[in-house]
Design a protein around this motif. Structure first.
Motif, PDB file in Angstrom:
ATOM      1  N   ILE A  73      -3.337  -2.860  -9.050  1.00 27.53           N
ATOM      2  CA  ILE A  73      -3.743  -1.965  -7.964  1.00 27.53           C
ATOM      3  C   ILE A  73      -2.829  -0.739  -7.922  1.00 27.53           C
ATOM      4  CG2 ILE A  73      -3.903  -1.760  -5.444  1.00 27.53           C
ATOM      5  CD1 ILE A  73      -4.901  -4.687  -5.448  1.00 27.53           C
ATOM      6  N   CYS A  74      -1.559  -0.952  -8.172  1.00 28.99           N
ATOM      7  CA  CYS A  74      -0.608   0.164  -8.236  1.00 28.99           C
ATOM      8  C   CYS A  74      -0.999   1.116  -9.370  1.00 28.99           C
ATOM      9  CB  CYS A  74       0.796  -0.404  -8.442  1.00 28.99           C
ATOM     10  SG  CYS A  74       2.122   0.771  -8.241  1.00 28.99           S
ATOM     11  N   ASN A  75      -1.373   0.563 -10.501  1.00 33.34           N
ATOM     12  CA  ASN A  75      -1.799   1.378 -11.635  1.00 33.34           C
ATOM     13  C   ASN A  75      -3.098   2.116 -11.314  1.00 33.34           C
ATOM     14  OD1 ASN A  75      -1.212   2.228 -14.327  1.00 33.34           O
ATOM     15  ND2 ASN A  75      -2.987   1.037 -14.987  1.00 33.34           N
ATOM     16  N   MET A  76      -3.982   1.453 -10.579  1.00 36.25           N
ATOM     17  CA  MET A  76      -5.233   2.095 -10.179  1.00 36.25           C
ATOM     18  C   MET A  76      -4.948   3.306  -9.290  1.00 36.25           C
ATOM     19  SD  MET A  76      -8.357   0.629  -7.879  1.00 36.25           S
ATOM     20  CE  MET A  76      -7.320   0.640  -6.421  1.00 36.25           C
ATOM     21  N   SER A  77      -3.980   3.178  -8.399  1.00 32.30           N
ATOM     22  CA  SER A  77      -3.653   4.307  -7.526  1.00 32.30           C
ATOM     23  C   SER A  77      -3.071   5.468  -8.326  1.00 32.30           C
ATOM     24  CB  SER A  77      -2.715   3.875  -6.400  1.00 32.30           C
ATOM     25  OG  SER A  77      -1.463   3.491  -6.906  1.00 32.30           O
ATOM     26  N   LEU A  78      -2.380   5.172  -9.416  1.00 32.50           N
ATOM     27  CA  LEU A  78      -1.878   6.230 -10.299  1.00 32.50           C
ATOM     28  C   LEU A  78      -3.048   6.992 -10.915  1.00 32.50           C
ATOM     29  CD1 LEU A  78       0.468   7.560 -11.955  1.00 32.50           C
ATOM     30  CD2 LEU A  78       0.043   5.791 -13.650  1.00 32.50           C
ATOM     31  N   MET A  79      -4.045   6.248 -11.376  1.00 31.16           N
ATOM     32  CA  MET A  79      -5.213   6.878 -11.992  1.00 31.16           C
ATOM     33  C   MET A  79      -6.087   7.611 -10.971  1.00 31.16           C
ATOM     34  SD  MET A  79      -4.916   6.460 -15.150  1.00 31.16           S
ATOM     35  CE  MET A  79      -3.143   6.341 -15.171  1.00 31.16           C
ATOM     36  N   MET A  80      -6.020   7.177  -9.716  1.00 30.00           N
ATOM     37  CA  MET A  80      -6.784   7.861  -8.669  1.00 30.00           C
ATOM     38  C   MET A  80      -6.292   9.294  -8.479  1.00 30.00           C
ATOM     39  SD  MET A  80      -9.128   5.847  -7.519  1.00 30.00           S
ATOM     40  CE  MET A  80      -9.566   6.384  -5.881  1.00 30.00           C
ATOM     41  N   TRP A 104       0.817  -1.198   0.000  1.00 36.20           N
ATOM     42  CA  TRP A 104       0.000   0.000   0.000  1.00 36.20           C
ATOM     43  C   TRP A 104       0.860   1.261   0.000  1.00 36.20           C
ATOM     44  CZ3 TRP A 104      -4.448  -0.795  -1.832  1.00 36.20           C
ATOM     45  CH2 TRP A 104      -5.121  -1.976  -1.595  1.00 36.20           C
ATOM     46  N   LEU A 105       2.027   1.183   0.626  1.00 33.92           N
ATOM     47  CA  LEU A 105       2.915   2.350   0.621  1.00 33.92           C
ATOM     48  C   LEU A 105       3.406   2.657  -0.795  1.00 33.92           C
ATOM     49  CD1 LEU A 105       4.995   1.755   3.879  1.00 33.92           C
ATOM     50  CD2 LEU A 105       3.128   3.386   3.512  1.00 33.92           C
ATOM     51  N   VAL A 106       3.651   1.619  -1.558  1.00 35.48           N
ATOM     52  CA  VAL A 106       4.063   1.830  -2.950  1.00 35.48           C
ATOM     53  C   VAL A 106       2.926   2.487  -3.728  1.00 35.48           C
ATOM     54  CG1 VAL A 106       4.787   0.678  -5.081  1.00 35.48           C
ATOM     55  CG2 VAL A 106       5.729  -0.063  -2.897  1.00 35.48           C
ATOM     56  N   CYS A 107       1.702   2.106  -3.448  1.00 31.44           N
ATOM     57  CA  CYS A 107       0.547   2.728  -4.108  1.00 31.44           C
ATOM     58  C   CYS A 107       0.426   4.202  -3.736  1.00 31.44           C
ATOM     59  CB  CYS A 107      -0.733   1.978  -3.748  1.00 31.44           C
ATOM     60  SG  CYS A 107      -0.826   0.345  -4.506  1.00 31.44           S
ATOM     61  N   LEU A 108       0.686   4.545  -2.484  1.00 35.04           N
ATOM     62  CA  LEU A 108       0.678   5.953  -2.087  1.00 35.04           C
ATOM     63  C   LEU A 108       1.788   6.724  -2.800  1.00 35.04           C
ATOM     64  CD1 LEU A 108      -0.048   5.783   1.750  1.00 35.04           C
ATOM     65  CD2 LEU A 108      -1.542   6.667  -0.049  1.00 35.04           C
ATOM     66  N   TYR A 109       2.931   6.065  -2.960  1.00 31.68           N
ATOM     67  CA  TYR A 109       4.053   6.690  -3.663  1.00 31.68           C
ATOM     68  C   TYR A 109       3.659   7.024  -5.102  1.00 31.68           C
ATOM     69  CZ  TYR A 109       8.591   7.373  -5.831  1.00 31.68           C
ATOM     70  OH  TYR A 109       9.639   7.895  -6.531  1.00 31.68           O
ATOM     71  N   VAL A 110       3.109   6.049  -5.799  1.00 29.31           N
ATOM     72  CA  VAL A 110       2.757   6.271  -7.206  1.00 29.31           C
ATOM     73  C   VAL A 110       1.595   7.249  -7.329  1.00 29.31           C
ATOM     74  CG1 VAL A 110       1.132   4.372  -7.641  1.00 29.31           C
ATOM     75  CG2 VAL A 110       2.681   5.098  -9.434  1.00 29.31           C
ATOM     76  N   PHE A 111       0.706   7.283  -6.357  1.00 29.14           N
ATOM     77  CA  PHE A 111      -0.368   8.285  -6.334  1.00 29.14           C
ATOM     78  C   PHE A 111       0.241   9.680  -6.279  1.00 29.14           C
ATOM     79  CE2 PHE A 111      -3.105  11.186  -4.010  1.00 29.14           C
ATOM     80  CZ  PHE A 111      -4.331  11.032  -4.633  1.00 29.14           C
ATOM     81  N   GLY A 112       1.191   9.887  -5.365  1.00 31.09           N
ATOM     82  CA  GLY A 112       1.790  11.204  -5.182  1.00 31.09           C
ATOM     83  C   GLY A 112       2.657  11.642  -6.337  1.00 31.09           C
ATOM     84  N   PHE A 153      12.684  14.043 -13.547  1.00 28.36           N
ATOM     85  CA  PHE A 153      12.671  13.447 -12.208  1.00 28.36           C
ATOM     86  C   PHE A 153      11.298  12.870 -11.852  1.00 28.36           C
ATOM     87  CE2 PHE A 153      16.277  16.428 -11.890  1.00 28.36           C
ATOM     88  CZ  PHE A 153      17.252  15.488 -11.623  1.00 28.36           C
ATOM     89  N   GLY A 154      10.245  13.425 -12.457  1.00 30.39           N
ATOM     90  CA  GLY A 154       8.905  12.898 -12.219  1.00 30.39           C
ATOM     91  C   GLY A 154       8.693  11.522 -12.815  1.00 30.39           C
ATOM     92  N   GLY A 186       2.668  10.382  -9.417  1.00 29.27           N
ATOM     93  CA  GLY A 186       1.876  10.444 -10.644  1.00 29.27           C
ATOM     94  C   GLY A 186       0.936  11.630 -10.679  1.00 29.27           C
ATOM     95  N   ALA A 187       0.701  12.247  -9.520  1.00 31.37           N
ATOM     96  CA  ALA A 187      -0.204  13.402  -9.446  1.00 31.37           C
ATOM     97  C   ALA A 187       0.295  14.550 -10.308  1.00 31.37           C
ATOM     98  CB  ALA A 187      -0.350  13.851  -7.995  1.00 31.37           C
ATOM     99  N   VAL A 188       1.593  14.681 -10.430  1.00 32.86           N
ATOM    100  CA  VAL A 188       2.153  15.752 -11.250  1.00 32.86           C
ATOM    101  C   VAL A 188       1.692  15.580 -12.696  1.00 32.86           C
ATOM    102  CG1 VAL A 188       4.292  16.736 -12.150  1.00 32.86           C
ATOM    103  CG2 VAL A 188       4.141  16.067  -9.761  1.00 32.86           C
ATOM    104  N   MET A 189       1.792  14.360 -13.201  1.00 30.40           N
ATOM    105  CA  MET A 189       1.373  14.114 -14.582  1.00 30.40           C
ATOM    106  C   MET A 189      -0.150  14.181 -14.709  1.00 30.40           C
ATOM    107  SD  MET A 189       4.236  13.884 -15.868  1.00 30.40           S
ATOM    108  CE  MET A 189       5.719  13.926 -14.911  1.00 30.40           C
ATOM    109  N   ASN A 190      -0.849  13.576 -13.752  1.00 34.09           N
ATOM    110  CA  ASN A 190      -2.309  13.485 -13.849  1.00 34.09           C
ATOM    111  C   ASN A 190      -3.017  14.803 -13.615  1.00 34.09           C
ATOM    112  OD1 ASN A 190      -2.595  10.781 -14.516  1.00 34.09           O
ATOM    113  ND2 ASN A 190      -2.403  10.144 -12.398  1.00 34.09           N
ATOM    114  N   ALA A 191      -2.611  15.543 -12.630  1.00 32.48           N
ATOM    115  CA  ALA A 191      -3.336  16.772 -12.292  1.00 32.48           C
ATOM    116  C   ALA A 191      -2.717  18.002 -12.956  1.00 32.48           C
ATOM    117  CB  ALA A 191      -3.382  16.958 -10.775  1.00 32.48           C
ATOM    118  N   PHE A 192      -1.400  18.102 -12.911  1.00 36.98           N
ATOM    119  CA  PHE A 192      -0.766  19.304 -13.452  1.00 36.98           C
ATOM    120  C   PHE A 192      -0.725  19.265 -14.973  1.00 36.98           C
ATOM    121  CE2 PHE A 192       2.928  21.931 -14.631  1.00 36.98           C
ATOM    122  CZ  PHE A 192       2.519  23.131 -14.086  1.00 36.98           C
TER     123      PHE A 192
END
Length: 180
Positions: free
Chosen positions: A131-138, A1-9, A105-106, A11-17
């Motif tokens: 699940i890791c990929n799902m957290s990226l999309m989240m 789950w920590l890896v999923c939080l990592y990829v969420f954070g 770096f992202g 990946g947020a640069v690409m997904n949101a910004f």
């Protein structure tokens, strides 16, 4: 789950910004035209394309996935901070350089898949990576509307670039979560 939080954070640069809020932010904050802002966002993806193989080579040569993930997400956070809160007037070339470095770096978010592969048993690697990929999309699902919500309810009397800064600080916070 920590890896999923990592990829969420990370990946947020690409997904949101890059996917939604980067273009109006660059136009408003740096005075770039919509075309030049679009080129800036494209430069992030060029940095991403250059960074992914470099990250892979670094991991293969050093074997230090975790350390590279931490350092890269920290540098991504610092660069994102420099973009959102400029210390002075950046020229267009400086903005483009920062955006390239953001992508470079992202690109560390893809290392989470490698880390996940080694953390779980071979029989569940497929579902773990999914699940890791799902957290990226989240990141897109949660952060894009959250930033819009913050912008919608920000003080309309403040300058537009300040409103964007207040809304985009969430990206720095999720990147900090990734570093931790």
């Amino acid at each position: 789950w920590l890896v999923c939080l990592y990829v969420f954070g990370t990946g947020a640069v690409m997904n949101a910004f890059c996917a939604l809020w980067g273009l109006p932010f660059l136009s408003t904050t740096y005075g770039l035209s919509h075309e030049m802002s679009g080129i800036g966002i494209a430069i992030v993806f060029i940095g991403l394309a250059v960074g992914c193989p470099i990250m892979g080579v670094l991991v293969d040569t050093t074997g230090q996935v975790r350390i590279i993930m931490i350092i890269s997400s920290f540098l991504t956070m610092v660069i994102m901070s420099a973009i959102i809160f400029p210390l002075g007037h950046y020229g267009q070339q400086w903005v483009y350089l920062l955006l390239f470095l953001l992508g470079l770096f992202g690109s560390c978010y893809f290392l989470a898949y490698e880390k996940m592969k080694h953390l779980v048993h071979e029989s569940v690697q497929g579902i773990a990576i999914a699940i890791c990929n799902m957290s990226l999309m989240m990141g897109a699902l949660i952060l894009q509307p959250l930033i819009g919500f913050i912008l919608q309810f920000s003080n309309q009397k403040t300058p537009k670039f300040t409103q964007y800064q207040h809304a985009l600080i969430i990206l720095i916070l999720v990147l900090l979560m990734s570093v931790i």
